[in-house]
Design a protein around this motif. Structure first.
Motif, PDB file in Angstrom:
ATOM      1  N   GLY A  27      14.079  15.520  58.826  1.00 39.59           N
ATOM      2  CA  GLY A  27      14.063  16.431  59.951  1.00 39.59           C
ATOM      3  C   GLY A  27      15.029  17.598  59.889  1.00 39.59           C
ATOM      4  O   GLY A  27      14.886  18.567  60.639  1.00 39.59           O
ATOM      5  N   ARG A  28      16.019  17.532  59.016  1.00 44.30           N
ATOM      6  CA  ARG A  28      17.038  18.579  58.970  1.00 44.30           C
ATOM      7  C   ARG A  28      16.438  19.959  58.711  1.00 44.30           C
ATOM      8  O   ARG A  28      16.766  20.929  59.396  1.00 44.30           O
ATOM      9  CB  ARG A  28      18.055  18.286  57.864  1.00 44.30           C
ATOM     10  N   GLU A  29      15.592  20.049  57.698  1.00 44.28           N
ATOM     11  CA  GLU A  29      15.053  21.353  57.301  1.00 44.28           C
ATOM     12  C   GLU A  29      14.195  21.970  58.402  1.00 44.28           C
ATOM     13  O   GLU A  29      14.298  23.165  58.702  1.00 44.28           O
ATOM     14  CB  GLU A  29      14.241  21.220  56.007  1.00 44.28           C
ATOM     15  N   TYR A  30      13.360  21.155  59.033  1.00 41.34           N
ATOM     16  CA  TYR A  30      12.501  21.682  60.092  1.00 41.34           C
ATOM     17  C   TYR A  30      13.296  22.007  61.348  1.00 41.34           C
ATOM     18  O   TYR A  30      12.862  22.805  62.181  1.00 41.34           O
ATOM     19  CB  TYR A  30      11.370  20.691  60.391  1.00 41.34           C
ATOM     20  N   LYS A  32      15.642  23.825  61.524  1.00 43.82           N
ATOM     21  CA  LYS A  32      16.009  25.242  61.475  1.00 43.82           C
ATOM     22  C   LYS A  32      14.969  26.110  62.173  1.00 43.82           C
ATOM     23  O   LYS A  32      15.239  27.270  62.501  1.00 43.82           O
ATOM     24  CB  LYS A  32      16.152  25.696  60.018  1.00 43.82           C
ATOM     25  N   PHE A  33      13.774  25.553  62.386  1.00 42.99           N
ATOM     26  CA  PHE A  33      12.672  26.320  62.967  1.00 42.99           C
ATOM     27  C   PHE A  33      12.398  25.977  64.431  1.00 42.99           C
ATOM     28  O   PHE A  33      11.886  26.805  65.176  1.00 42.99           O
ATOM     29  CB  PHE A  33      11.406  26.122  62.144  1.00 42.99           C
ATOM     30  N   LEU A 281       5.199  25.673  59.578  1.00 46.69           N
ATOM     31  CA  LEU A 281       6.552  25.131  59.696  1.00 46.69           C
ATOM     32  C   LEU A 281       6.936  24.795  61.136  1.00 46.69           C
ATOM     33  O   LEU A 281       7.909  24.081  61.369  1.00 46.69           O
ATOM     34  CB  LEU A 281       7.565  26.117  59.107  1.00 46.69           C
ATOM     35  N   ARG A 282       6.195  25.305  62.093  1.00 43.76           N
ATOM     36  CA  ARG A 282       6.432  24.983  63.500  1.00 43.76           C
ATOM     37  C   ARG A 282       5.316  24.112  64.070  1.00 43.76           C
ATOM     38  O   ARG A 282       5.060  24.110  65.279  1.00 43.76           O
ATOM     39  CB  ARG A 282       6.572  26.279  64.317  1.00 43.76           C
TER      40      ARG A 282
END
Length: 310
Positions: A27-30, A32-33, A281-282
């Motif tokens: 979940g960290r990378e997502y 950011k969005f 990405l969202r």
């Protein structure tokens, strides 16, 4: 007021949108969005007892309305996850699901034991812990000559029974579409104490490089996911939901709120979204918003009104 909540074995989901294992990391990378705490839950990257480097060569290949993957369960291992990733999960206000795989019965059991021990320690100190284990029985069973646990009901039964004894955490079993009889497999999981079943995993597929005259993947075959498999996944979720009394977690090609609604009408309690995360990405935040809008437009006050209606 629109009610999008759901509950599985005491675990509360604020909405039915759960991110599928292997498509969302932890979940960290997502994050950011969008705020991933708005999700119903996250099923983390598939873990094995020991770290795995994954498969060499090409790992993903886009195909018509889908994605082929041969990642090979690259992951840091259970202990590294508990030490380095779970503290991040503690900051999230969403259901935390660990996807646990293995090559041997002993690997599955020890992995479940470590997760249970960590959960006990965290709860004793008032900290958040893993909410649920999703048992991935589609991993190769090296003692059975490469046959997946999830194909043979007898082999799967041994794993589910052993892991059920190893943990008191809510247990969902992720089923393979390659099972001899997926409804029978689900009934076995229920009989052995599983709190839920999730389906479907990827469908075995292939891509050939006609100029190199060989498979694109070193392992020859790969797992197909995405919109291409949705009709098959929806059919299997419906078949299973009519044969078991435990909750069903549906997945396979979901890219819209209407897809989510279809799976719920077929009997799913919550759904998992996978390949769509790579397309958008969202995806998670948009699906949550679109679902609420759809329910308003259709005058659906609660998902319970339509669950299993077909």
């Amino acid at each position: 007021m629109i009610n999008t909540t759901a509950t599985i074995a005491g675990v509360k989901f604020k909405n039915p949108i759960v991110m599928a294992s292997g498509t969302f990391g932890f979940g960290r990378e997502y994050g950011k969005f969008y705020d991933v705490s708005m999700l119903g839950g996250i099923s983390g990257k598939g873990l094995t007892l020991n770290p795995k480097a994954g498969n060499p060569g090409v790992r993903v290949y886009e195909t018509a309305s889908g994605l082929l993957n041969s990642v090979g369960l690259e992951n840091p291992g259970v202990e590294a996850f508990l030490a380095k990733e779970l503290p991040y999960w503690e900051t999230l206000d969403t259901a935390r699901i660990v996807n646990l795989g293995g090559n041997t019965l002993q690997d599955y059991v020890r992995g479940a034991e470590l997760i249970q021990e960590d959960a006990n320690a965290r709860k004793a100190s008032g900290r958040k812990a893993v909410d649920m284990i999703e048992l991935n029985i589609s991993c190769p069973n090296v003692k059975e000559g490469g046959i997946a646990f999830g194909v043979k009901t007898v082999a799967a039964k041994e794993v589910v029974r052993a892991v059920r004894k190893a943990t008191k955490l809510p247990l969902a079993v992720k089923l393979s579409p390659n099972a001899e009889d997926i409804a029978e497999m689900a009934q076995m999981c229920e009989a052995e104490g599983a709190d839920a079943v999730s389906l479907i995993n990827t469908i075995s597929g292939m891509k050939i490089d006609v100029r190199r005259r060989r498979s694109v993947f070193n392992n020859l075959y790969a797992g197909l996911s995405g919109p291409a498999i949705k009709p098959i996944a929806l059919r299997m979720v419906h078949q299973v939901a009519t044969r078991v009394s435990i909750p069903v977690i549906g997945m396979g090609g979901i890219t819209s709120a209407t897809d989510v609604i279809e799976f719920i009408m077929a009997g799913a309690t919550v759904v998992q979204v996978g390949t769509y995360n790579f397309m958008n990405l969202r995806a998670g935040s948009e699906l949550v918003e679109q679902l609420q809008q759809f329910m308003l437009e259709e005058n659906i006050m609660s998902l319970g009104e339509i669950r299993g209606i077909v």
